[in-house]
Enzyme design. Structure first.
Site, short mmCIF file in Angstrom:
data_model
loop_
_atom_site.label_atom_id
_atom_site.label_comp_id
_atom_site.label_asym_id
_atom_site.label_seq_id
_atom_site.Cartn_x
_atom_site.Cartn_y
_atom_site.Cartn_z
N GLU A 79 0.80 -1.22 0.00
CA GLU A 79 0.00 0.00 0.00
C GLU A 79 0.84 1.28 0.00
O GLU A 79 0.48 2.27 -0.66
CB GLU A 79 -0.95 0.01 1.20
CG GLU A 79 -2.14 -0.94 1.06
CD GLU A 79 -1.79 -2.39 1.32
OE1 GLU A 79 -2.64 -3.26 1.02
OE2 GLU A 79 -0.67 -2.67 1.82
N GLN B 95 -7.29 -1.38 -1.45
CA GLN B 95 -8.41 -2.29 -1.58
C GLN B 95 -9.49 -2.09 -0.52
O GLN B 95 -10.67 -2.05 -0.83
CB GLN B 95 -7.91 -3.73 -1.56
CG GLN B 95 -8.95 -4.74 -1.99
CD GLN B 95 -8.32 -6.08 -2.32
OE1 GLN B 95 -8.10 -6.89 -1.42
NE2 GLN B 95 -8.04 -6.32 -3.58
N ASP C 32 -9.32 -0.35 5.83
CA ASP C 32 -8.42 -0.78 6.91
C ASP C 32 -6.96 -0.81 6.45
O ASP C 32 -6.05 -0.59 7.24
CB ASP C 32 -8.83 -2.18 7.40
CG ASP C 32 -10.25 -2.22 7.90
OD1 ASP C 32 -10.45 -2.18 9.10
OD2 ASP C 32 -11.16 -2.29 7.05
N HIS D 128 -11.86 -6.00 8.06
CA HIS D 128 -12.38 -5.44 6.82
C HIS D 128 -13.60 -4.55 7.05
O HIS D 128 -14.34 -4.27 6.13
CB HIS D 128 -12.76 -6.55 5.82
CG HIS D 128 -11.59 -7.37 5.39
ND1 HIS D 128 -11.12 -8.42 6.13
CD2 HIS D 128 -10.80 -7.29 4.31
CE1 HIS D 128 -10.08 -8.96 5.52
NE2 HIS D 128 -9.87 -8.30 4.41
#
Length: 801
Positions: free
Chosen positions: A523, A545, A548, A590
């Site tokens: 990330e 994505q 979190d 998530h």
């Protein structure tokens, strides 16, 4: 001081002049370091961190650095900046003193400590300069290895410009992708994860990046044996070396005191990167740090006598001096003359920088002293005011804190006297004049900022059918990529499968693997790709994505992207769009909604929280017409809900900073955002059945929030306020409450205590029950509102419990 140059064919005399000029630059840089340390230790500057011991390899790097190239380095590259003609002696010291005038400190106008360098990508109006006609340095940050992710994006931009069709008119930003991104880092900082993440990503992407590791064996006081396996970064990276069958790196090693070998190495590295688009690692070994890490300490505390003696002998400037004499390029007398001239130039430059720094403050000091004497003449507190004026006059070299604190203290002595108005006006005008020197340009001030964008509503055919909301996003992205050849998107699963929720379905096949791309699980460097490419005129959308996972990238967002306009005083920008999804999914990892953490970590980036995919698509359309970075958080449980397909895809725009009233009411105002709004709407419907009329406001964006102050207008009508979200208690709901009650003065209209309703303090437990008992439910909202109304009208709404 003359910019370092390399010609393809030169005479011996030209060669001699060139290397002697290089030596002079090195000597000037060294004298700046030595005198800079003294300025800190005598109190004129606050802190110093210098490039002494790294001068000669930086000269070699400058020779290979061409117009259009970009540097992404760290705080020891002063010699390089001098050698490419982007740093003068006066500017060096202006940065050390923290001069707030961009004309004197063009790096940051005093906002960053010395040693942090930048060039101007933008003019005074925030418009792009022609980056191919200048040598560029992205603005440095202090966090170790923090420059690495951005470096990846700066290099990737060249790959995009070389290989993507439709960018032929972007001649301000690239010449056929021939530009190289040059990175620098200290050997100890290669221990950071950001270094390894970037090195791996650059090898995968095969981008024109030359990474220099300045190796002096220490990280402050910690030796390399505690930093790096085998004490050698190039040794442990040998597996990255490319071969006939595999892509990878060119890895080179060179001694940092060997001037001719350094020049040759950097020329070879530049050719590999520029022509073949191959990343290169140059491990520059056996460097020194003559004054230690910084002005905070002395390296004699942790280096033994043998090491200190070696450093004195193999100091790169001393070795260059020996090489010049041994090769009959200069005599000892020649070099002593250069040394003497360098010392004189640096001393004169330092004096000029200091005089320019203190001059305006002395003028402000004298202006206030004159006013204080005038105010004192008619005051009953004359003796005290005259004492303040005398004390201020005694300060030989005042700073602005001395001036304004004196004025504000004296103001207390003239309340209800004739001098109060004069002094209060002076303080206000002085603050209005000085405060922007420290606070301006957190966001763009150009004609392309969000304030100049206008809402465009989506339009629909009369017989428009409802479709899965993801299709609205997908077809809008299709329109975006067709409209903007400079737009591209990348992230985990973004390419081949069209993202995990199919919002990019089929677009890679249509637009190619470079514009709709998959990325590894990394990330921080996904963010770095976006920052670097945005700094070079592209319009990247970096996809994280899930919300979190943003935590992996929050440091880069906070320290680099969010501060870029601010720390360059508006002379660099990176209008990156960060796309992610969150809210309401079930499970610990998530379903987070850490909005309070995010909004307080990334001031300088807009944070947008659309409640559906049409609103989200409208935000993307708006952002692509502006020049500011933003985070868009799509609702994770909204992709399969039904929405109508607009007919003006790519054109409709959701306004930024504007709330929307989605239901009118008279009894209480509820402010929320994202997926939680659907629960609020459900609760409001049930509340209406017991006679409670709820006004529902969708925040839409958290940064900025409600620029038109529509929330307070609602509270003025309903006299009650509840803020609902699924962040932890005290998170974004507390921020929104503060904005309405404090910033908008909503407190004056309240008949009941303003309240918040948030999640539990823990992460949501797994499963539907975990979600229900961890986050606000429709029943929680109903009962919270009912309790507020019970307090106000107990007879009409008797207690439920």
């Amino acid at each position: 001081m003359t910019e370092a140059q390399t010609k393809t064919e030169i005479t011996f005399d030209d060669f001699k002049a060139e290397v002697l000029n290089d030596y002079k630059i090195a000597r000037i840089s060294r004298e700046c370091s030595l005198l800079g340390r003294k300025e800190v230790l005598t109190g004129k500057a606050k802190f110093g961190i210098f490039g002494d011991g790294k001068e000669v390899p930086q000269l070699a790097m400058a020779k290979a650095f061409q117009n259009g190239d970009f540097r992404s380095g760290y705080y020891r590259d002063q010699t390089f900046m001098m050698a490419i003609g982007q740093l003068t002696i006066e500017q060096f010291f202006a940065g050390l003193y923290g001069h707030t005038d961009l004309g004197y400190d063009p790096m940051s106008a005093g906002r960053q400590m010395g040693g942090h360098f930048a060039t101007h990508s933008l003019d005074e109006n925030g418009n792009w300069n022609n980056l191919t006609q200048q040598k560029n340095s992205s603005a440095d940050i202090s966090p170790t290895a923090g420059q690495m992710p951005r470096l990846l994006g700066l290099a990737q931009a060249s790959k995009i410009y070389r290989n993507v069709r439709g960018l032929e008119d972007f001649t301000k930003f690239s010449h056929h992708g021939n530009e190289v991104a040059w990175g620098t880092i200290g050997n100890a900082s290669t221990s950071e994860g950001l270094f390894f993440e970037t090195i791996n990503a650059a090898g995968v992407l095969q981008v024109p990046m030359v990474m220099s590791v300045w190796d002096d064996e220490y990280g402050i006081s910690v030796h390399a044996r505690y930093q790096t396996t085998k004490e050698n970064i190039s040794e442990i990276l040998k597996g990255f070396q490319r071969d006939a069958d595999n892509n990878g790196y060119e890895i080179m090693t060179v001694k940092g005191w060997d001037y001719p070998a350094l020049v040759e190495t950097y020329q070879k590295a530049a050719a590999f990167a520029r022509e073949e688009h191959v990343p290169v690692l140059i491990h520059v070994q056996e460097l020194t740090q003559p004054q230690g890490h910084s002005t905070s300490g002395s390296h004699e505390r942790y280096k033994n006598a043998e090491r200190l003696a070696w450093e004195a002998e193999f100091d790169c400037v001393a070795q260059m001096r020996t090489w010049l004499i041994d090769n009959n390029l200069a005599t000892t007398e020649d070099l002593e003359t250069i040394d003497s001239e360098a010392k004189k130039e640096v001393l004169e430059g330092k004096k000029a920088a200091w005089a320019a720094f203190v001059a305006p403050m002395k003028a402000e000091q004298n202006e206030l002293i004159t006013l204080l004497h005038s105010v004192a003449a008619t005051s009953s507190n004359k003796v005290f005011i005259e004492k303040y004026a005398t004390d201020l006059a005694a300060i030989k070299e005042p700073i602005r804190k001395d001036i304004i604190t004196t004025a504000r203290k004296v103001l207390r002595f003239v309340v209800n006297e004739s001098g109060q108005s004069l002094l209060a006006t002076w303080i206000t005008e002085y603050t209005n004049k000085i405060q922007p020197k420290f606070s301006s340009h957190l966001f763009s001030q150009s004609a392309h900022n969000i304030a100049h964008s206008c809402e465009v509503a989506p339009t629909y055919d009369a017989a428009a059918e409802e479709v899965d909301a993801r299709l609205v996003l997908r077809d809008n992205f299709d329109a975006i990529f067709n409209k903007y050849p400079e737009a591209l998107i990348f992230g985990e699963d973004s390419g081949n499968i069209g993202d995990v929720n199919q919002g990019l379905e089929g677009l890679q096949e249509k637009y190619g693997e470079l514009r709709v791309a998959d990325a590894g699980i990394r990330e921080a460097t996904i963010l770095g790709q976006g920052i670097g490419m945005a700094m070079r005129g592209l319009r990247p959308i970096a996809e994280i994505q899930y919300l979190d996972y943003l935590l992996y990238a929050i440091q880069i967002m906070s320290d680099d992207l969010a501060t870029l306009q601010y720390r360059t005083h508006g002379r660099q920008k990176a209008p990156l769009i960060i796309r992610t999804r969150g809210h309401r999914l079930e499970g610990v990892w998530h379903s987070g909604s850490p909005m309070g953490m995010i909004i307080n970590a990334i001031r300088g980036i807009h944070v947008l929280v659309p409640r559906n995919m049409t609103k989200a698509a409208g935000f993307y359309n708006t952002l692509l017409e502006t020049d500011e970075p933003a985070l868009v958080v799509e609702c994770l449980n909204g992709y399969r809900l039904k929405e109508k397909m607009p007919t003006n895809l790519g054109e409709f725009k959701t306004p930024i900073g504007v709330v929307e009233t989605i239901q009118e009411g008279t009894d209480i105002t509820i402010v929320s955002y994202g997926s939680t709004l659907r629960l609020v709407e459900q609760a409001a419907k049930e509340l209406s059945e017991v006679g409670i009329a709820v006004e529902i406001i969708d925040a839409q964006s958290l940064l900025p929030f409600d620029v038109n102050h529509d929330c307070v207008k609602s509270v003025a009508k309903t006299n009650r306020l509840l803020v609902v979200d699924e962040d932890v208690p005290g998170g974004a709901s507390a921020y929104l409450l503060q904005q309405i009650v404090d910033e908008q003065n909503g407190y004056q209209y309240l008949d009941s205590a303003p309240q918040t309703l948030a999640s539990k303090a823990h992460r949501p437990a797994y499963g539907t029950d975990g979600d229900y008992f961890s986050k606000p439910s429709a029943e929680d909202i109903f009962e919270k509102v009912y309790a507020i109304m019970h307090e106000a009208k107990p007879d009409q709404y008797p207690s439920l419990y």
